[in-house]
Design a protein around this motif. Sequence first.
Motif, PDB file in Angstrom:
ATOM      1  N   LEU A 172      -9.403   3.871   2.385  1.00 33.72           N
ATOM      2  CA  LEU A 172      -9.489   3.493   3.799  1.00 33.72           C
ATOM      3  C   LEU A 172      -9.054   4.670   4.659  1.00 33.72           C
ATOM      4  O   LEU A 172      -7.903   5.091   4.631  1.00 33.72           O
ATOM      5  N   THR A 173      -9.983   5.216   5.411  1.00 30.72           N
ATOM      6  CA  THR A 173      -9.694   6.352   6.278  1.00 30.72           C
ATOM      7  C   THR A 173     -10.177   6.048   7.688  1.00 30.72           C
ATOM      8  O   THR A 173     -10.872   5.057   7.931  1.00 30.72           O
ATOM      9  N   GLY A 174      -9.778   6.889   8.606  1.00 27.48           N
ATOM     10  CA  GLY A 174     -10.255   6.722   9.973  1.00 27.48           C
ATOM     11  C   GLY A 174      -9.293   5.928  10.839  1.00 27.48           C
ATOM     12  O   GLY A 174      -8.237   5.478  10.406  1.00 27.48           O
ATOM     13  N   ASP A 175      -9.685   5.745  12.088  1.00 29.45           N
ATOM     14  CA  ASP A 175      -8.855   5.045  13.052  1.00 29.45           C
ATOM     15  C   ASP A 175      -8.758   3.552  12.718  1.00 29.45           C
ATOM     16  O   ASP A 175      -9.695   2.956  12.190  1.00 29.45           O
ATOM     17  N   GLY A 176      -7.624   2.980  13.055  1.00 32.22           N
ATOM     18  CA  GLY A 176      -7.445   1.548  12.890  1.00 32.22           C
ATOM     19  C   GLY A 176      -7.056   1.108  11.505  1.00 32.22           C
ATOM     20  O   GLY A 176      -6.959  -0.090  11.244  1.00 32.22           O
ATOM     21  N   ARG A 177      -6.765   2.045  10.603  1.00 32.75           N
ATOM     22  CA  ARG A 177      -6.438   1.619   9.240  1.00 32.75           C
ATOM     23  C   ARG A 177      -5.088   0.906   9.167  1.00 32.75           C
ATOM     24  O   ARG A 177      -4.836   0.140   8.244  1.00 32.75           O
ATOM     25  N   GLU A 178      -4.235   1.125  10.199  1.00 34.47           N
ATOM     26  CA  GLU A 178      -2.963   0.401  10.218  1.00 34.47           C
ATOM     27  C   GLU A 178      -3.161  -1.104  10.370  1.00 34.47           C
ATOM     28  O   GLU A 178      -2.280  -1.887  10.005  1.00 34.47           O
ATOM     29  N   LEU A 179      -4.332  -1.510  10.884  1.00 32.52           N
ATOM     30  CA  LEU A 179      -4.621  -2.941  10.999  1.00 32.52           C
ATOM     31  C   LEU A 179      -4.822  -3.593   9.635  1.00 32.52           C
ATOM     32  O   LEU A 179      -4.788  -4.821   9.514  1.00 32.52           O
ATOM     33  N   VAL A 180      -5.020  -2.773   8.606  1.00 33.75           N
ATOM     34  CA  VAL A 180      -5.085  -3.265   7.225  1.00 33.75           C
ATOM     35  C   VAL A 180      -3.770  -3.004   6.513  1.00 33.75           C
ATOM     36  O   VAL A 180      -3.195  -3.883   5.873  1.00 33.75           O
ATOM     37  N   PHE A 181      -3.258  -1.774   6.647  1.00 31.75           N
ATOM     38  CA  PHE A 181      -2.049  -1.388   5.916  1.00 31.75           C
ATOM     39  C   PHE A 181      -0.839  -2.232   6.299  1.00 31.75           C
ATOM     40  O   PHE A 181      -0.131  -2.758   5.431  1.00 31.75           O
ATOM     41  N   VAL A 182      -0.605  -2.346   7.604  1.00 29.16           N
ATOM     42  CA  VAL A 182       0.605  -3.033   8.067  1.00 29.16           C
ATOM     43  C   VAL A 182       0.639  -4.501   7.648  1.00 29.16           C
ATOM     44  O   VAL A 182       1.653  -4.967   7.112  1.00 29.16           O
ATOM     45  N   PRO A 183      -0.439  -5.271   7.848  1.00 27.35           N
ATOM     46  CA  PRO A 183      -0.383  -6.678   7.410  1.00 27.35           C
ATOM     47  C   PRO A 183      -0.158  -6.847   5.917  1.00 27.35           C
ATOM     48  O   PRO A 183       0.608  -7.720   5.499  1.00 27.35           O
ATOM     49  N   VAL A 184      -0.803  -6.014   5.095  1.00 29.04           N
ATOM     50  CA  VAL A 184      -0.632  -6.144   3.638  1.00 29.04           C
ATOM     51  C   VAL A 184       0.803  -5.847   3.233  1.00 29.04           C
ATOM     52  O   VAL A 184       1.419  -6.598   2.469  1.00 29.04           O
ATOM     53  N   LEU A 185       1.366  -4.767   3.767  1.00 30.24           N
ATOM     54  CA  LEU A 185       2.731  -4.391   3.411  1.00 30.24           C
ATOM     55  C   LEU A 185       3.745  -5.399   3.945  1.00 30.24           C
ATOM     56  O   LEU A 185       4.711  -5.746   3.258  1.00 30.24           O
ATOM     57  N   CYS A 186       3.541  -5.898   5.158  1.00 26.18           N
ATOM     58  CA  CYS A 186       4.460  -6.884   5.726  1.00 26.18           C
ATOM     59  C   CYS A 186       4.362  -8.214   4.979  1.00 26.18           C
ATOM     60  O   CYS A 186       5.380  -8.884   4.752  1.00 26.18           O
ATOM     61  N   PHE A 187       3.167  -8.613   4.595  1.00 25.07           N
ATOM     62  CA  PHE A 187       2.990  -9.836   3.804  1.00 25.07           C
ATOM     63  C   PHE A 187       3.752  -9.710   2.485  1.00 25.07           C
ATOM     64  O   PHE A 187       4.451 -10.639   2.061  1.00 25.07           O
ATOM     65  N   THR A 188       3.632  -8.537   1.850  1.00 19.68           N
ATOM     66  CA  THR A 188       4.331  -8.301   0.580  1.00 19.68           C
ATOM     67  C   THR A 188       5.837  -8.338   0.774  1.00 19.68           C
ATOM     68  O   THR A 188       6.574  -8.909  -0.042  1.00 19.68           O
ATOM     69  N   MET A 189       6.323  -7.750   1.858  1.00 20.02           N
ATOM     70  CA  MET A 189       7.754  -7.775   2.168  1.00 20.02           C
ATOM     71  C   MET A 189       8.237  -9.206   2.382  1.00 20.02           C
ATOM     72  O   MET A 189       9.319  -9.594   1.936  1.00 20.02           O
ATOM     73  N   GLY A 190       7.437 -10.001   3.093  1.00 18.40           N
ATOM     74  CA  GLY A 190       7.811 -11.392   3.322  1.00 18.40           C
ATOM     75  C   GLY A 190       7.885 -12.182   2.031  1.00 18.40           C
ATOM     76  O   GLY A 190       8.812 -12.983   1.832  1.00 18.40           O
ATOM     77  N   VAL A 244       1.589   5.262   8.220  1.00 18.79           N
ATOM     78  CA  VAL A 244       1.130   4.834   9.552  1.00 18.79           C
ATOM     79  C   VAL A 244       2.268   4.739  10.570  1.00 18.79           C
ATOM     80  O   VAL A 244       2.115   4.104  11.617  1.00 18.79           O
ATOM     81  N   ALA A 245       3.423   5.361  10.270  1.00 17.18           N
ATOM     82  CA  ALA A 245       4.557   5.382  11.198  1.00 17.18           C
ATOM     83  C   ALA A 245       5.020   3.992  11.590  1.00 17.18           C
ATOM     84  O   ALA A 245       5.239   3.689  12.767  1.00 17.18           O
ATOM     85  N   PHE A 246       5.171   3.125  10.578  1.00 28.47           N
ATOM     86  CA  PHE A 246       5.557   1.743  10.848  1.00 28.47           C
ATOM     87  C   PHE A 246       6.452   1.239   9.726  1.00 28.47           C
ATOM     88  O   PHE A 246       6.080   1.289   8.552  1.00 28.47           O
ATOM     89  N   TYR A 247       7.684   0.803  10.090  1.00 33.27           N
ATOM     90  CA  TYR A 247       8.586   0.229   9.095  1.00 33.27           C
ATOM     91  C   TYR A 247       8.228  -1.240   8.883  1.00 33.27           C
ATOM     92  O   TYR A 247       8.398  -2.063   9.775  1.00 33.27           O
ATOM     93  N   THR A 248       7.771  -1.562   7.697  1.00 35.79           N
ATOM     94  CA  THR A 248       7.235  -2.902   7.452  1.00 35.79           C
ATOM     95  C   THR A 248       8.273  -3.927   7.014  1.00 35.79           C
ATOM     96  O   THR A 248       7.943  -5.096   6.830  1.00 35.79           O
ATOM     97  N   SER A 249       9.529  -3.509   6.824  1.00 33.41           N
ATOM     98  CA  SER A 249      10.566  -4.470   6.443  1.00 33.41           C
ATOM     99  C   SER A 249      11.462  -4.831   7.624  1.00 33.41           C
ATOM    100  O   SER A 249      12.262  -5.756   7.534  1.00 33.41           O
ATOM    101  N   HIS A 250      11.333  -4.126   8.726  1.00 27.97           N
ATOM    102  CA  HIS A 250      12.313  -4.186   9.810  1.00 27.97           C
ATOM    103  C   HIS A 250      11.782  -5.054  10.955  1.00 27.97           C
ATOM    104  O   HIS A 250      11.320  -4.556  11.981  1.00 27.97           O
ATOM    105  N   MET A 251      11.861  -6.366  10.784  1.00 27.58           N
ATOM    106  CA  MET A 251      11.309  -7.269  11.786  1.00 27.58           C
ATOM    107  C   MET A 251      12.111  -7.256  13.088  1.00 27.58           C
ATOM    108  O   MET A 251      11.563  -7.498  14.165  1.00 27.58           O
ATOM    109  N   THR A 252      13.417  -6.951  13.018  1.00 27.09           N
ATOM    110  CA  THR A 252      14.205  -6.807  14.249  1.00 27.09           C
ATOM    111  C   THR A 252      13.664  -5.659  15.085  1.00 27.09           C
ATOM    112  O   THR A 252      13.443  -5.795  16.302  1.00 27.09           O
TER     113      THR A 252
END
Length: 255
Positions: free
Chosen positions: A129-147, A49-57
């Motif tokens: 999970l396909t279609g538009d808006g899937r980053e609203l699921v992917f990003v929170p799960v991956l960022c939560f795991t990183m945290g 989803v073109a989003f780095y989930t560990s890079h909070m800066t």
Amino acid sequence: MKRSSRAAGASGYLLRMAGPERTPILNHQLACLLALVAGVLNSVGFVAVAFYTSHMTGVTALIADQIVVGEWYIVAVGVLSVVSFVAGAMTCAIVFNWGRRRELRSRYANVLLLEGALMLVFGLLAEELTGDGRELVFVPVLCFTMGLQNAVITKISGARIRTTHVTGMVTDIGIELGKLFYRNRHPEMDRVRGNRRQIALHCMLISLFIVGGVIGATGYLSIGFAILVPGALLLLIVSYQPLLADLGARAEGLL
């Protein structure tokens, strides 16, 4: 006999690996595993989803930039990622302190177990999970795991090691190199000494983060989110022995 002794040795090692009695060597070994896993998670998030989930800066900078240009959807995703990362770290603190108050051997392992379970479920189901808006699921799960992960290694090492914060590791390498090359011209003064072991550890963690990134990116392009499954299984293997020890102790107490 040899097989049973080897099995007992492996079981004992796994019990110590995520157990409550910590040594610098065990901390470093666990940190290496977590850095590899973090690299996989981070690259999968970016390729998917073109989003780095560990890079909070970088995420906070992205939020500021997108506010200026009025891209409110990206702002929302960025804010959600920061909140999710904080929630993961907060969950780690809750789970850890719950176990510490009860003097559980699995006080750290429970957090790793949760991370492994999340990665396993996500790796097996995210492809659906396909279609538009899937980053609203992917990003929170991956960022939560990183945290979760960053908080547990911070707890384990007394805030001396972090596995997702490469900026901090590069900074520490620079500081120690500065100490190492400092010329101590006045022998009557305290000597400035660089910590070679710290430099080696941070170089190892950064290298493993890169290796994890290569594995994650190439794996995602080949088999999709299933590339998360091996890392998830490693975390489950590392965490299950302290949990079994607690369950065994509880069973004995009930007899």
